[in-house]
Design a protein around this motif. Sequence first.
Motif: not given
Length: 141
Positions: A42-57, A68-74
Amino acid sequence: MPIRREHRFFYPIDWPQLSALIRFGRAKGCCEGCGRPHGRIVFHLGDGRWWDADAGRWRDGRGRRILLASGADILGHVRRTRIVLAAAHRDHDTANNTSTNLAAFCQRCHMIHDRPEHRRRRWRTLFRRKALGDLFGGPYA
């Protein structure tokens, strides 16, 4: 998750089967805290937010959908983690193995759930070390 040798006698003989029933039967291979799938990277940002590949969000630490903010460089902050589910006792009592007391948690949710117990054990360890120092080495400077 393996059980330490000194703690094995606290768990019932059929613990592996009971754990598998909770993790894969009831929870269907997903964390009951945040919804992360067992065995996947799973891809995550380290603060609990993670990418759900099944749902695509993106999801937060509790599994709720977020934007997530579209301009944010994650891309510089994204990490990868292989998710492993473990059965956890909600009340930390290993003798209480009812299905309502057991939960399937990923590593992150399990550590968050056990945080008060870990703090208590850490305090007790430090208190004992200080007491031994006072007993054998005299008062601290």
